[in-house]
Design a protein around this motif. Structure first.
Motif, PDB file in Angstrom:
ATOM      1  N   ARG A   1       2.151   3.423  -2.317  1.00 22.03           N
ATOM      2  CA  ARG A   1       1.548   4.507  -3.082  1.00 22.03           C
ATOM      3  C   ARG A   1       0.277   5.067  -2.491  1.00 22.03           C
ATOM      4  N   PHE A   2      -0.690   4.444  -2.146  1.00 23.80           N
ATOM      5  CA  PHE A   2      -1.833   4.921  -1.383  1.00 23.80           C
ATOM      6  C   PHE A   2      -1.578   5.647  -0.091  1.00 23.80           C
ATOM      7  N   ASP A   3      -0.441   4.908   0.513  1.00 22.03           N
ATOM      8  CA  ASP A   3       0.062   5.733   2.003  1.00 22.03           C
ATOM      9  C   ASP A   3       0.643   6.987   1.399  1.00 22.03           C
ATOM     10  N   ARG A   4       1.574   6.964   0.509  1.00 26.46           N
ATOM     11  CA  ARG A   4       2.265   8.567   0.306  1.00 26.46           C
ATOM     12  C   ARG A   4       1.092   9.382  -0.071  1.00 26.46           C
ATOM     13  N   LEU A   5       0.095   9.068  -0.902  1.00 23.89           N
ATOM     14  CA  LEU A   5      -1.065   9.867  -1.419  1.00 23.89           C
ATOM     15  C   LEU A   5      -1.513  10.484  -0.133  1.00 23.89           C
ATOM     16  N   VAL A   6      -2.084   9.771   0.836  1.00 27.83           N
ATOM     17  CA  VAL A   6      -2.863  10.052   1.969  1.00 27.83           C
ATOM     18  C   VAL A   6      -1.836  10.884   2.801  1.00 27.83           C
ATOM     19  N   ARG A   7      -0.565  10.775   3.058  1.00 26.71           N
ATOM     20  CA  ARG A   7       0.503  11.394   3.809  1.00 26.71           C
ATOM     21  C   ARG A   7       0.385  12.692   3.318  1.00 26.71           C
ATOM     22  N   ILE A   8       0.490  12.755   1.975  1.00 28.05           N
ATOM     23  CA  ILE A   8       0.728  14.340   1.456  1.00 28.05           C
ATOM     24  C   ILE A   8      -0.659  15.261   1.597  1.00 28.05           C
ATOM     25  N   TYR A   9      -1.907  14.296   1.650  1.00 30.91           N
ATOM     26  CA  TYR A   9      -3.020  15.088   1.522  1.00 30.91           C
ATOM     27  C   TYR A   9      -3.277  15.532   3.114  1.00 30.91           C
TER      28      TYR A   9
ATOM     29  N   ARG B   1       0.748  -1.306   0.112  1.00 32.13           N
ATOM     30  CA  ARG B   1       0.035  -0.052   0.009  1.00 32.13           C
ATOM     31  C   ARG B   1       0.753   1.145  -0.017  1.00 32.13           C
TER      32      ARG B   1
END
Length: 175
Positions: free
Chosen positions: A28-36, A26
């Protein structure tokens, strides 16, 4: 050579499994959530600064910022808490036996036989070997509970049987 391992699926074990899945499958999804999340925290910090003359609003923004930061830093422990609550009663302890052609996991007398080619990623943390079978399925094997092989031998055994190198997964504060 028969290797066995007893696993107690407590919150520490479930947190290690969450960390392993988050850092690999996960990622890629974790990176997007962290940025958000950090964008939201930055916007809330600006709102906090702009509302310093209104104490109730400023306090509310400060509480939300603190809550978001704690959730981000403790997400594996939070995932482990909810996974532990959803766990089927009696499935807290398992025994895994590794054979040359497969491995068998036993929960409450029920057995599940797994082929080594079903393992997506063999992983290693400081205290566990984790066999990821999918985004929501994994087997954790504590290094302290291994019988029949040392951790170095078991790492080589997994790499040979799965045809994949055992990846090391670390928390941000581990060396």
């Amino acid at each position: 050579m028969e290797i066995t391992c007893k696993t107690n699926y407590d919150r520490k074990t479930l947190a290690a499994m969450s960390l392993a899945a988050r850092k690999t499958l996960r990622r890629r999804f974790d990176r997007l959530v962290r940025i958000y999340l950090w964008v939201v925290v930055a916007l809330m910090a600006v709102s906090l600064w702009l509302s310093l003359d209104e104490p109730p609003s400023a306090a509310l923004y400060a509480v939300f910022i603190a809550l978001l930061v704690v959730i981000q830093l403790r997400q594996d422990a939070i995932n482990a808490f909810f996974a532990h609550r959803r766990q089927v009663p009696g499935c807290e302890v398992s025994r895994t036996v590794f054979y040359p052609d497969c491995y068998v996991v036993t929960f409450l007398g029920a057995e599940a036989k797994w082929q080594y080619d079903k393992i997506l990623l063999p992983l290693e943390t400081r205290d566990y070997f984790i066999l990821l079978l999918g985004k929501a399925n994994a087997h954790a094997l504590p290094k302290a509970g291994l019988e029949g092989a040392a951790p170095e031998q078991f790492r080589a055994f997994l790499a040979e049987k799965t045809g994949k190198p055992v990846q090391r997964v670390r928390r941000w504060n581990e060396r």
